[in-house]
Scaffold this motif. Structure first.
Motif, PDB file in Angstrom:
ATOM      1  N   LEU A  74      62.664  17.788  37.417  1.00 47.45           N
ATOM      2  CA  LEU A  74      62.802  18.107  35.993  1.00 47.45           C
ATOM      3  C   LEU A  74      63.350  16.924  35.189  1.00 47.45           C
ATOM      4  O   LEU A  74      63.792  17.084  34.058  1.00 47.45           O
ATOM      5  CB  LEU A  74      63.754  19.297  35.820  1.00 47.45           C
ATOM      6  CG  LEU A  74      63.267  20.628  36.341  1.00 47.45           C
ATOM      7  CD1 LEU A  74      64.419  21.607  36.460  1.00 47.45           C
ATOM      8  CD2 LEU A  74      62.194  21.181  35.432  1.00 47.45           C
ATOM      9  N   TYR A  75      63.325  15.743  35.760  1.00 44.14           N
ATOM     10  CA  TYR A  75      63.895  14.557  35.131  1.00 44.14           C
ATOM     11  C   TYR A  75      63.330  14.330  33.731  1.00 44.14           C
ATOM     12  O   TYR A  75      62.132  14.510  33.493  1.00 44.14           O
ATOM     13  CB  TYR A  75      63.612  13.333  36.013  1.00 44.14           C
ATOM     14  CG  TYR A  75      64.091  12.034  35.439  1.00 44.14           C
ATOM     15  CD1 TYR A  75      65.426  11.685  35.469  1.00 44.14           C
ATOM     16  CD2 TYR A  75      63.195  11.165  34.833  1.00 44.14           C
ATOM     17  CE1 TYR A  75      65.874  10.495  34.930  1.00 44.14           C
ATOM     18  CE2 TYR A  75      63.621   9.980  34.282  1.00 44.14           C
ATOM     19  CZ  TYR A  75      64.968   9.650  34.332  1.00 44.14           C
ATOM     20  OH  TYR A  75      65.389   8.468  33.786  1.00 44.14           O
ATOM     21  N   ASP A  76      64.190  13.921  32.815  1.00 43.52           N
ATOM     22  CA  ASP A  76      63.811  13.530  31.462  1.00 43.52           C
ATOM     23  C   ASP A  76      63.178  14.668  30.667  1.00 43.52           C
ATOM     24  O   ASP A  76      62.049  14.571  30.199  1.00 43.52           O
ATOM     25  CB  ASP A  76      62.891  12.303  31.498  1.00 43.52           C
ATOM     26  CG  ASP A  76      62.835  11.577  30.162  1.00 43.52           C
ATOM     27  OD1 ASP A  76      63.697  11.834  29.309  1.00 43.52           O
ATOM     28  OD2 ASP A  76      61.916  10.763  29.971  1.00 43.52           O
ATOM     29  N   ASN A  77      63.926  15.753  30.530  1.00 41.75           N
ATOM     30  CA  ASN A  77      63.561  16.891  29.699  1.00 41.75           C
ATOM     31  C   ASN A  77      64.702  17.163  28.728  1.00 41.75           C
ATOM     32  O   ASN A  77      65.653  16.400  28.649  1.00 41.75           O
ATOM     33  CB  ASN A  77      63.244  18.123  30.563  1.00 41.75           C
ATOM     34  CG  ASN A  77      61.810  18.127  31.056  1.00 41.75           C
ATOM     35  OD1 ASN A  77      60.899  18.415  30.302  1.00 41.75           O
ATOM     36  ND2 ASN A  77      61.619  17.772  32.315  1.00 41.75           N
ATOM     37  N   GLN A  78      64.633  18.253  28.004  1.00 39.87           N
ATOM     38  CA  GLN A  78      65.642  18.622  27.015  1.00 39.87           C
ATOM     39  C   GLN A  78      66.459  19.824  27.500  1.00 39.87           C
ATOM     40  O   GLN A  78      66.827  20.686  26.720  1.00 39.87           O
ATOM     41  CB  GLN A  78      64.947  18.974  25.683  1.00 39.87           C
ATOM     42  CG  GLN A  78      64.050  17.889  25.137  1.00 39.87           C
ATOM     43  CD  GLN A  78      64.830  16.653  24.769  1.00 39.87           C
ATOM     44  OE1 GLN A  78      65.884  16.720  24.165  1.00 39.87           O
ATOM     45  NE2 GLN A  78      64.302  15.492  25.128  1.00 39.87           N
ATOM     46  N   LEU A  79      66.725  19.888  28.783  1.00 41.61           N
ATOM     47  CA  LEU A  79      67.427  21.022  29.371  1.00 41.61           C
ATOM     48  C   LEU A  79      68.828  21.147  28.824  1.00 41.61           C
ATOM     49  O   LEU A  79      69.538  20.151  28.661  1.00 41.61           O
ATOM     50  CB  LEU A  79      67.482  20.887  30.889  1.00 41.61           C
ATOM     51  CG  LEU A  79      66.128  20.883  31.588  1.00 41.61           C
ATOM     52  CD1 LEU A  79      66.313  20.528  33.064  1.00 41.61           C
ATOM     53  CD2 LEU A  79      65.444  22.226  31.438  1.00 41.61           C
ATOM     54  N   SER A  80      69.224  22.400  28.553  1.00 43.53           N
ATOM     55  CA  SER A  80      70.597  22.645  28.095  1.00 43.53           C
ATOM     56  C   SER A  80      71.378  23.289  29.220  1.00 43.53           C
ATOM     57  O   SER A  80      70.819  23.895  30.131  1.00 43.53           O
ATOM     58  CB  SER A  80      70.578  23.563  26.866  1.00 43.53           C
ATOM     59  OG  SER A  80      70.099  24.836  27.223  1.00 43.53           O
ATOM     60  N   THR A  81      72.682  23.178  29.156  1.00 39.63           N
ATOM     61  CA  THR A  81      73.542  23.747  30.192  1.00 39.63           C
ATOM     62  C   THR A  81      74.049  25.124  29.808  1.00 39.63           C
ATOM     63  O   THR A  81      74.787  25.736  30.567  1.00 39.63           O
ATOM     64  CB  THR A  81      74.739  22.828  30.467  1.00 39.63           C
ATOM     65  OG1 THR A  81      75.447  22.599  29.251  1.00 39.63           O
ATOM     66  CG2 THR A  81      74.280  21.517  31.088  1.00 39.63           C
ATOM     67  N   SER A  82      73.679  25.624  28.647  1.00 39.77           N
ATOM     68  CA  SER A  82      74.175  26.944  28.225  1.00 39.77           C
ATOM     69  C   SER A  82      73.355  28.069  28.764  1.00 39.77           C
ATOM     70  O   SER A  82      72.302  27.936  29.254  1.00 39.77           O
ATOM     71  CB  SER A  82      74.200  27.002  26.704  1.00 39.77           C
ATOM     72  OG  SER A  82      72.927  26.750  26.164  1.00 39.77           O
TER      73      SER A  82
END
Length: 103
Positions: free
Chosen positions: A95-103
């Motif tokens: 999933l490298y270089d995405n806009q993943l959030s930790t919430s």
């Protein structure tokens, strides 16, 4: 540019196929890296999917991927990887270089 749906079905015991129908070996393989935006229809028999650099904002429907082992979605705009939790056969996830959030 092509904005249609990519759908790949590779039948047989030892065949990998990309979107152009190129054979790779003993798995069912789909690589639509750096393709124009459009829908992506993932066939249930796929074992290896690479969706690198497609500007995807969300993951395609992965609910039917019962044989998937490798799933690569690097360099996209994906914000949630939650749907991937249902992929019980997965052994490699990128999933490298995405806009993943930790919430």
């Amino acid at each position: 540019g092509d904005t249609g749906v990519w759908s790949v079905l590779a039948m047989g015991d030892t065949m990998d196929v990309d979107k152009e129908g190129n054979e790779y070996g003993d798995e069912c393989y789909l690589d639509v890296s750096f393709q124009p935006e459009g829908g992506i229809d993932l066939h249930p028999q796929l074992t290896d999917v690479d969706l690198t650099g497609n500007r995807l904002k969300q993951l395609p429907d992965v609910s039917a991927l019962h044989s998937i082992r490798r799933f690569v979605v690097r360099q996209n705009l994906i914000e949630s990887a939650a749907p991937l939790g249902q992929l019980t056969t997965l052994t490699h996830l990128d999933l490298y270089d995405n806009q993943l959030s930790t919430s």
